[in-house]
Scaffold this motif. Structure first.
Motif, mmCIF file in Angstrom:
data_model
loop_
_atom_site.group_PDB
_atom_site.id
_atom_site.type_symbol
_atom_site.label_atom_id
_atom_site.label_comp_id
_atom_site.label_asym_id
_atom_site.label_seq_id
_atom_site.Cartn_x
_atom_site.Cartn_y
_atom_site.Cartn_z
ATOM 1 N N PHE A 85 0.994 -1.267 0.022
ATOM 2 C CA PHE A 85 -0.024 -0.022 -0.102
ATOM 3 C C PHE A 85 0.877 1.409 -0.100
ATOM 4 C CE2 PHE A 85 -2.373 -3.272 2.205
ATOM 5 C CZ PHE A 85 -3.770 -3.264 1.495
ATOM 6 N N ASN A 131 -0.733 3.947 0.882
ATOM 7 C CA ASN A 131 -1.788 4.954 1.540
ATOM 8 C C ASN A 131 -1.917 4.222 2.710
ATOM 9 O OD1 ASN A 131 -4.030 5.738 2.735
ATOM 10 N ND2 ASN A 131 -4.545 7.077 0.671
ATOM 11 N N GLU A 174 -5.624 3.188 3.430
ATOM 12 C CA GLU A 174 -6.030 1.978 3.063
ATOM 13 C C GLU A 174 -5.426 0.721 3.454
ATOM 14 O OE1 GLU A 174 -4.903 2.085 -1.201
ATOM 15 O OE2 GLU A 174 -6.154 3.732 -1.549
ATOM 16 N N ARG A 181 -7.681 0.127 6.678
ATOM 17 C CA ARG A 181 -8.749 -0.694 6.484
ATOM 18 C C ARG A 181 -8.513 -2.222 6.096
ATOM 19 N NH1 ARG A 181 -9.717 3.379 2.218
ATOM 20 N NH2 ARG A 181 -10.639 5.216 3.249
ATOM 21 N N TYR A 182 -7.474 -2.491 5.346
ATOM 22 C CA TYR A 182 -7.211 -3.976 5.213
ATOM 23 C C TYR A 182 -6.948 -4.833 6.334
ATOM 24 C CZ TYR A 182 -4.784 -7.943 2.962
ATOM 25 O OH TYR A 182 -4.049 -8.998 2.776
#
Length: 243
Positions: free
Chosen positions: A32, A34, A37, A40-41
């Motif tokens: 990633f 970001n 993000e 969230r993962y």
């Protein structure tokens, strides 16, 4: 160990992905750029290990650590070593300063394995009384074998052609084994060689006083040799509280 990479630089991600491919102990899930993000993962996916950059837009690595809710182990990757101490507040495994050398990468992964109890080259002592928590050594008398329980060992000293094993019961067991032979048999995550003639049980360390180690159950002090000093403190790095 399953792992992900969080870094806003393509070159840094590519380097780490290459290192992960070369490391059998690791299984890369995704990368990633970001951190939001990535956060969230991690909320929906179990991850063993995260390679985390510190200086990133939107959400910094330290901000990510503040918000992370799972039990993933974290290795910081940063070009700014002054941020590393802040990372230790979150119990990170290690930090790697860019540009990252493969040797340093492997050392950090090994620390993560030890934290998770996954080191394949380590035989952990089991509960007292089970087969793998002791060894039988030949004593100074012919035909005599002495049982030595790993958890009873305080330190070991080389004595020319002999080795002295000092125990919590204040015994000194003399054996014809060499230091090399004994060191190879000891569980590596519980014992460390601090001098060419000494091995200590890490659990028995009471204090480090300059070039000497003070131990729990004996009056003797064990020397900390210059050759072993750096690797000794690297071994204890995750245990040392920093301001």
């Amino acid at each position: 160990m399953t792992c992900i990479i969080i870094d806003d630089e393509d070159a840094a991600i590519q380097l780490l992905e290459n290192y992960i491919k070369r490391t059998p102990a690791l299984s890369h899930r995704c990368s990633f750029q970001n951190a939001v993000e990535a956060l969230r993962y991690t909320k929906g996916n179990a991850v063993d290990l995260i390679f985390l950059d510190i200086n990133m837009p939107h959400l910094s690595g330290l901000g990510f650590l503040e918000l992370m809710e799972n039990g993933s182990k974290v290795i910081l990757t940063t070009a700014y070593s002054e941020y590393a101490l802040e990372g230790y507040k979150y119990d990170v495994v290690d930090y790697l300063t860019k540009p990252i050398a493969f040797e340093n990468f492997l050392r950090a992964v090994k620390k993560a394995e030890e934290r998770m109890g996954l080191g394949t080259d380590v035989k952990k002592p089991k509960r007292s009384g089970e087969l793998d928590d002791f060894i039988m050594v030949k004593s100074d008398r012919k035909g005599k074998l002495v049982k030595v329980v790993f958890s009873d060992i305080v330190y070991i000293e080389s004595m020319r052609n002999y080795v002295g094993i000092y125990t919590r019961q204040k015994e000194r067991i003399i054996t014809l084994l060499s230091m090399k032979e004994l060191e190879e048999r000891l569980p590596k995550e519980y014992f460390f060689r601090t001098h060419k003639t000494f091995i200590v049980a890490l659990s028995q360390i009471k204090m480090i006083d300059g070039g000497e180690i003070v131990l729990q159950d004996v009056k003797d002090r064990v020397p900390l040799g210059g050759t072993y000093r750096q690797s000794f403190f690297e071994r204890l790095e995750t245990k040392i509280m920093k301001p």
